[in-house]
Design a protein around this motif. Sequence first.
Motif, PDB file in Angstrom:
ATOM      1  N   ARG A 225       0.719  45.443  38.560  1.00 14.81           N
ATOM      2  CA  ARG A 225      -0.548  45.049  38.250  1.00 14.81           C
ATOM      3  C   ARG A 225      -0.387  43.502  37.915  1.00 14.81           C
ATOM      4  O   ARG A 225      -1.308  42.654  37.993  1.00 14.81           O
ATOM      5  CB  ARG A 225      -1.107  45.429  36.717  1.00 14.81           C
ATOM      6  CG  ARG A 225      -1.604  46.875  36.930  1.00 14.81           C
ATOM      7  CD  ARG A 225      -2.217  47.483  35.609  1.00 14.81           C
ATOM      8  NE  ARG A 225      -1.263  47.365  34.559  1.00 14.81           N
ATOM      9  CZ  ARG A 225      -0.618  48.409  34.205  1.00 14.81           C
ATOM     10  NH1 ARG A 225      -0.624  49.655  34.771  1.00 14.81           N
ATOM     11  NH2 ARG A 225       0.202  48.298  33.076  1.00 14.81           N
ATOM     12  N   ARG A 226       0.506  43.106  37.141  1.00 16.80           N
ATOM     13  CA  ARG A 226       1.084  41.756  37.079  1.00 16.80           C
ATOM     14  C   ARG A 226       1.541  40.869  37.963  1.00 16.80           C
ATOM     15  O   ARG A 226       1.321  39.508  37.896  1.00 16.80           O
ATOM     16  CB  ARG A 226       1.917  41.920  35.809  1.00 16.80           C
ATOM     17  CG  ARG A 226       1.484  42.732  34.445  1.00 16.80           C
ATOM     18  CD  ARG A 226       0.150  41.919  33.982  1.00 16.80           C
ATOM     19  NE  ARG A 226       0.821  40.503  33.493  1.00 16.80           N
ATOM     20  CZ  ARG A 226      -0.131  39.583  32.965  1.00 16.80           C
ATOM     21  NH1 ARG A 226      -1.495  39.975  32.758  1.00 16.80           N
ATOM     22  NH2 ARG A 226       0.177  38.346  32.355  1.00 16.80           N
ATOM     23  N   LEU A 229      -0.901  42.236  42.375  1.00 17.16           N
ATOM     24  CA  LEU A 229      -2.204  42.264  42.414  1.00 17.16           C
ATOM     25  C   LEU A 229      -2.932  40.955  42.694  1.00 17.16           C
ATOM     26  O   LEU A 229      -3.740  40.838  43.582  1.00 17.16           O
ATOM     27  CB  LEU A 229      -2.862  43.310  41.389  1.00 17.16           C
ATOM     28  CG  LEU A 229      -4.244  43.538  41.320  1.00 17.16           C
ATOM     29  CD1 LEU A 229      -4.578  44.298  42.864  1.00 17.16           C
ATOM     30  CD2 LEU A 229      -4.830  44.070  40.249  1.00 17.16           C
TER      31      LEU A 229
END
Length: 311
Positions: A225-226, A229
């Motif tokens: 996610r961090r 992405l």
Amino acid sequence: MRGFLLRRLLLALFTLWLAATLVFAFLLLLPGDPVQAILGLEASPEARAALERSLGLDKPPLARYLEWLGGVFRGELGVSIRYGKPVAELLGERLPLSLALVLLGLLGSLALALPLALLSVRFPLWDLALSGLMAFLQSLPTFFLGVVLLYLLAVHLPLLPASGFPGWESPGEALRHLLLPALTLALSRAALLFRMARASLLEVLSQDYIRTARAKGVPEAWVLRRHALKPASLPLVTLLGLEGGFLLTGAVIVEAVFALPGLGSLALTALEARDYPLLQGLVLAMACLIVLFNLLVDLLYGLLDPRVEYA
């Protein structure tokens, strides 16, 4: 940034002029006679000549082109032969529906493709199944997918309206009528976005800074996610800009399947009636939207990647 926007605006104006000129030239080569389409085969020569004068079809092609181009700069796109109304008015009536359908289709395809791509790279056991499913969806023609969804969600399970559009007076009801065609567009394009997102994520996950984050003990979900992405979204944004233009033209089929009064159905009617002013206005409107999509993509690059500079 200001210089970049100015250059892009000048390029957009040139693109629109080129599109308008080409469509005007190609329409002259189309078989068929708009006067005959309106009056029929039994019309007298006097009636044909009078209608040609009223429509401006008795003038040479160059004179008609210059007259139409001058009207475009004044915001006047002419009068529709088929409907007898200003082209700009017809476009204003149909454009909101088609634009809403395209935006819903884009958002839906992204909402399907991105989570599935994350799931695919996070859990390799799911990768083969998801890749096969997306390849299957990509192989289905849009009209067939629309008919299947219409039968499943509107006939067999009457969850959504089958066709038609009630207007924008009731936004909730209007959205219900757009959900099924938007889902058709989203499923037809989600496969391509999934493949691009998956390939981009796999490439980013092989970078050194990702290995460093993993070596520090950062949880895999946090790494995705961090750290992965955002950089992996750059190719996806480019593809979204191209998909916006494709969905504008692909919406013609979806609007026909679901009987939606958008730009697609208007284009089919104009083509059958040899309505040259309306066809020219439609092409110009679609070209404007495609240019706008591409400009938004360029601006999103700077938001997603600070290394991008607008020289």
